[in-house]
Design an enzyme around this catalytic site. Sequence first.
Site, short mmCIF file in Angstrom:
data_model
loop_
_atom_site.label_atom_id
_atom_site.label_comp_id
_atom_site.label_asym_id
_atom_site.label_seq_id
_atom_site.Cartn_x
_atom_site.Cartn_y
_atom_site.Cartn_z
N LYS A 114 2.03 -3.40 -7.66
CA LYS A 114 1.05 -2.56 -8.36
C LYS A 114 0.53 -3.24 -9.63
CE LYS A 114 1.71 0.15 -5.02
NZ LYS A 114 2.01 1.49 -4.61
C1 LIG Z 1 2.72 2.43 -3.53
C2 LIG Z 1 2.15 3.76 -3.24
C3 LIG Z 1 2.91 4.93 -3.28
C4 LIG Z 1 4.38 4.93 -3.48
O1 LIG Z 1 4.79 4.30 -4.64
P1 LIG Z 1 6.35 4.00 -4.85
O2 LIG Z 1 6.46 3.74 -6.33
O3 LIG Z 1 6.65 2.78 -4.04
O4 LIG Z 1 7.09 5.18 -4.42
C5 LIG Z 1 2.28 6.14 -3.08
N1 LIG Z 1 0.96 6.21 -2.83
C6 LIG Z 1 0.20 5.10 -2.75
C7 LIG Z 1 -1.26 5.24 -2.47
C8 LIG Z 1 0.77 3.84 -2.93
O5 LIG Z 1 0.03 2.74 -2.82
#
Ligand SMILES: *Cc1c(COP(=O)(O)O)cnc(C)c1O
Length: 399
Positions: A198
């Site tokens: 991210k």
């Molecule tokens: C990565 C992601 C999540 C989940 O995030 P985590 O921190 O891994 O639980 C949820 N929604 C979207 C759109 C994502 O890209």
Amino acid sequence: MAVNPVPVVKNPVRPKERFLVFGAPAIEEDEVNEVVDSLHTGWLGTGPKTHQFEEDFRQHKGANVAIAVNSCTAALHLSLIASEIGEGDEVITSPLTFCATVNTVIHAGATPVLADVDPATMNIDPTKIEALITPRTRAIMPIHLAGRACDMDVICDIARRHNLVVIEDCAHAIETEYKGQKAGTIGDYGCFSFYVTKNIITGEGGMVLIKDEQHAQRVKVLSLHGMDKDAWKRFSNEGYKHYDVVAAGFKYNMMDLQAAIGLQQLKRVEQYWLRRQEIWQRYQEAFADLPIGIPADPEPNTRHAYHLYTIMVDEARAGISRDDFLNAMTAHHVGVGVHYLSIPEFTFYQEKYGWRPEQYPNAMRIGRQTVSLPLSAKLTDEDAEDVIKAVRTIILGAD
Ligand SMILES: *Cc1c(COP(=O)(O)O)cnc(C)c1O
């Protein structure tokens, strides 16, 4: 699913030793030092660094309350539970998202309902939401896909008229803005991810922004076993304090080891955003003449977070199937991603809800054509040029 063999490319654009990993995070010495500091103090769990990270993030977003958790998935789940959404309730979301968004609705005991996406923005199509509302509908969960702002005015207006909770999935959207408002502060809850791919990272980690103080209190308690005082306060020099358990809560708290990374990453959030914007624009210019789809420009009066740069490979136009294109990129030693195959493509949802991809044709088509190219602040100019060369070589058939 069948896995295609990686084709052999005689003169790959990029040497194998320098395989460009998709979504590799930029991590600097400050993060290393902050983690080492945590280790030296011995406070690894939820403590002063987690509280500082919450406060820094809250201020950065201009939010009312920020609570750090161990994932965006946890943040989404807690938002639903704190709103007392569960058995018999329905939550409307998009079929073009990571499975975690939909899974949290199921974890809460509620039923997910999908509204197809707009073909240009790839975000939930607000005009499709209203027809899906029933007396059981309790919430809308829009996802700012790739960092592009959803049409929040329309979504919030529908929510207001039908008394629905709005939970923004901001996993891609730390820097996203909509008409001067920051993503995650527009709805009732904003859920963020600091997973390794991210925009800023803590390894695993998440944050939930909450408008309402009472809901915030519930999220806080539910994030740590349902205990009414957190561990940091319990063992502090104020002396031992008994805790009460007021709910069957979850083990969703963030560790100081994670917050240590986040504290330093957050300082570079704008610098990283600018770098991704630069690469995004370079890609836009470099691919404009190819027979592939490229992203629409950000909508006026919004700020795109540039989390993903996605191209559309339509076999009829590009002369290569999407999956062959993915393999060819790998053969050129460039890592790629798919965000996402639409939710109804997966066995579990087909079996549980009888969903078929064809019921959500826009999400289906995008999911079958989309390819995410590397777009990390860690990319050098040379890395970006190698990505461009690989795409052009494959699409123009010089392979
Ligand atoms: C990565 C992601 C999540 C989940 O995030 P985590 O921190 O891994 O639980 C949820 N929604 C979207 C759109 C994502 O890209």
